[in-house]
Design a protein around this motif. Structure first.
Motif, PDB file in Angstrom:
ATOM      1  N   GLY A 117     -26.115 -14.147   5.814  1.00 57.38           N
ATOM      2  CA  GLY A 117     -25.463 -15.280   6.455  1.00 57.38           C
ATOM      3  C   GLY A 117     -23.994 -15.062   6.768  1.00 57.38           C
ATOM      4  O   GLY A 117     -23.288 -15.998   7.140  1.00 57.38           O
ATOM      5  N   ARG A 118     -23.515 -13.817   6.652  1.00 52.12           N
ATOM      6  CA  ARG A 118     -22.119 -13.509   6.985  1.00 52.12           C
ATOM      7  C   ARG A 118     -21.976 -13.351   8.498  1.00 52.12           C
ATOM      8  O   ARG A 118     -22.749 -12.626   9.119  1.00 52.12           O
ATOM      9  N   VAL A 119     -20.972 -14.005   9.050  1.00 52.31           N
ATOM     10  CA  VAL A 119     -20.701 -13.895  10.486  1.00 52.31           C
ATOM     11  C   VAL A 119     -20.055 -12.549  10.747  1.00 52.31           C
ATOM     12  O   VAL A 119     -18.973 -12.261  10.240  1.00 52.31           O
ATOM     13  N   HIS A 120     -20.725 -11.702  11.540  1.00 55.25           N
ATOM     14  CA  HIS A 120     -20.197 -10.372  11.850  1.00 55.25           C
ATOM     15  C   HIS A 120     -19.600 -10.289  13.248  1.00 55.25           C
ATOM     16  O   HIS A 120     -18.728  -9.461  13.490  1.00 55.25           O
ATOM     17  N   ALA A 121     -20.120 -11.126  14.161  1.00 54.56           N
ATOM     18  CA  ALA A 121     -19.648 -11.019  15.539  1.00 54.56           C
ATOM     19  C   ALA A 121     -19.773 -12.362  16.239  1.00 54.56           C
ATOM     20  O   ALA A 121     -20.502 -13.256  15.802  1.00 54.56           O
ATOM     21  N   ARG A 122     -19.037 -12.447  17.337  1.00 52.24           N
ATOM     22  CA  ARG A 122     -19.006 -13.669  18.147  1.00 52.24           C
ATOM     23  C   ARG A 122     -19.041 -13.261  19.617  1.00 52.24           C
ATOM     24  O   ARG A 122     -18.387 -12.295  20.012  1.00 52.24           O
ATOM     25  N   VAL A 123     -19.799 -14.023  20.408  1.00 51.35           N
ATOM     26  CA  VAL A 123     -19.892 -13.762  21.845  1.00 51.35           C
ATOM     27  C   VAL A 123     -19.534 -15.045  22.578  1.00 51.35           C
ATOM     28  O   VAL A 123     -20.167 -16.080  22.367  1.00 51.35           O
ATOM     29  N   GLY A 124     -18.522 -14.979  23.432  1.00 49.86           N
ATOM     30  CA  GLY A 124     -18.166 -16.108  24.279  1.00 49.86           C
ATOM     31  C   GLY A 124     -18.790 -15.898  25.643  1.00 49.86           C
ATOM     32  O   GLY A 124     -18.561 -14.884  26.277  1.00 49.86           O
ATOM     33  N   GLY A 125     -19.619 -16.831  26.080  1.00 52.23           N
ATOM     34  CA  GLY A 125     -20.332 -16.678  27.341  1.00 52.23           C
ATOM     35  C   GLY A 125     -21.721 -16.121  27.098  1.00 52.23           C
ATOM     36  O   GLY A 125     -22.165 -15.969  25.962  1.00 52.23           O
ATOM     37  N   ALA A 126     -22.406 -15.825  28.179  1.00 49.66           N
ATOM     38  CA  ALA A 126     -23.765 -15.291  28.078  1.00 49.66           C
ATOM     39  C   ALA A 126     -23.707 -13.843  27.592  1.00 49.66           C
ATOM     40  O   ALA A 126     -23.048 -13.008  28.206  1.00 49.66           O
ATOM     41  N   PRO A 127     -24.391 -13.539  26.492  1.00 46.64           N
ATOM     42  CA  PRO A 127     -24.335 -12.176  25.951  1.00 46.64           C
ATOM     43  C   PRO A 127     -25.167 -11.201  26.776  1.00 46.64           C
ATOM     44  O   PRO A 127     -26.065 -11.597  27.512  1.00 46.64           O
ATOM     45  N   HIS A 128     -24.884  -9.928  26.631  1.00 43.76           N
ATOM     46  CA  HIS A 128     -25.648  -8.867  27.268  1.00 43.76           C
ATOM     47  C   HIS A 128     -26.701  -8.365  26.288  1.00 43.76           C
ATOM     48  O   HIS A 128     -26.391  -8.099  25.120  1.00 43.76           O
ATOM     49  N   ARG A 129     -27.928  -8.251  26.751  1.00 44.14           N
ATOM     50  CA  ARG A 129     -29.047  -7.841  25.894  1.00 44.14           C
ATOM     51  C   ARG A 129     -28.741  -6.542  25.147  1.00 44.14           C
ATOM     52  O   ARG A 129     -28.918  -6.458  23.932  1.00 44.14           O
ATOM     53  N   ALA A 130     -28.271  -5.530  25.857  1.00 45.17           N
ATOM     54  CA  ALA A 130     -28.016  -4.226  25.233  1.00 45.17           C
ATOM     55  C   ALA A 130     -26.968  -4.327  24.127  1.00 45.17           C
ATOM     56  O   ALA A 130     -27.100  -3.687  23.087  1.00 45.17           O
ATOM     57  N   ASP A 131     -25.944  -5.143  24.337  1.00 46.99           N
ATOM     58  CA  ASP A 131     -24.906  -5.294  23.319  1.00 46.99           C
ATOM     59  C   ASP A 131     -25.448  -5.975  22.065  1.00 46.99           C
ATOM     60  O   ASP A 131     -25.123  -5.574  20.948  1.00 46.99           O
TER      61      ASP A 131
END
Length: 160
Positions: A117-131
């Motif tokens: 449950g640790r937050v490792h990353a954040r994406v603002g906007g629509a994420p890219h599948r490969a990422d």
């Protein structure tokens, strides 16, 4: 103000707006690592669904978000294709308290959590599948990354 000065001013404004727009666009959908991972529970994001034992994709959306349905489909496909990965969609339309707590300034915004449950990353906007897949591979560890990445290569029977 003479015509040449006005024209230069307009051209300068267009150039500044273009640069700012390109910078903003380049940052959309990019995964940013979180420096100080906080541990979350499902109740922290207003969910009754459990987090995944391997990872969880927490999507913040609103009723009026045009890119949220596509992001929901993408993250659901990724979670369905990965053992132990869950996708939770949190509607912020009437939950400004959650938007303030997590600093959500745009939707969709996605948090990538590990199995604890640790937050490792954040994406603002629509994420890219490969990422997203690459980040999930990173969370799973090096030994599983090769097998999982190979299963998502174009032309493989599991590619999505």
């Amino acid at each position: 103000m003479d015509a040449s000065a006005a024209l230069l001013l307009v051209l300068a404004l267009v150039a500044v707006a273009t640069v700012l727009g390109l910078v903003y666009r380049s940052r959309q959908g990019r995964i940013r690592s979180v420096a100080d991972p906080t541990v979350l529970e499902p109740a922290d994001v207003g969910s009754t669904l459990p987090f995944g034992p391997a990872a969880t994709l927490v999507q913040f959306s609103t009723e009026f978000c045009s890119r949220c349905p596509g992001t929901r489909r993408l993250l659901t496909q990724i979670a369905d294709g990965r053992s132990g990965v869950a996708h939770i969609d949190v509607d912020l339309t009437h939950r400004s308290d959650l938007a303030n707590r997590f600093g959500v300034l745009q939707t969709p915004t996605t948090l990538i959590l590990d199995g604890a449950g640790r937050v490792h990353a954040r994406v603002g906007g629509a994420p890219h599948r490969a990422d997203v897949l690459r980040h999930l591979d990173h969370l799973a560890g090096p030994e599983s990354a090769n097998a999982l990445t190979a299963s998502h290569l174009p032309g493989s029977p599991h590619a999505q």
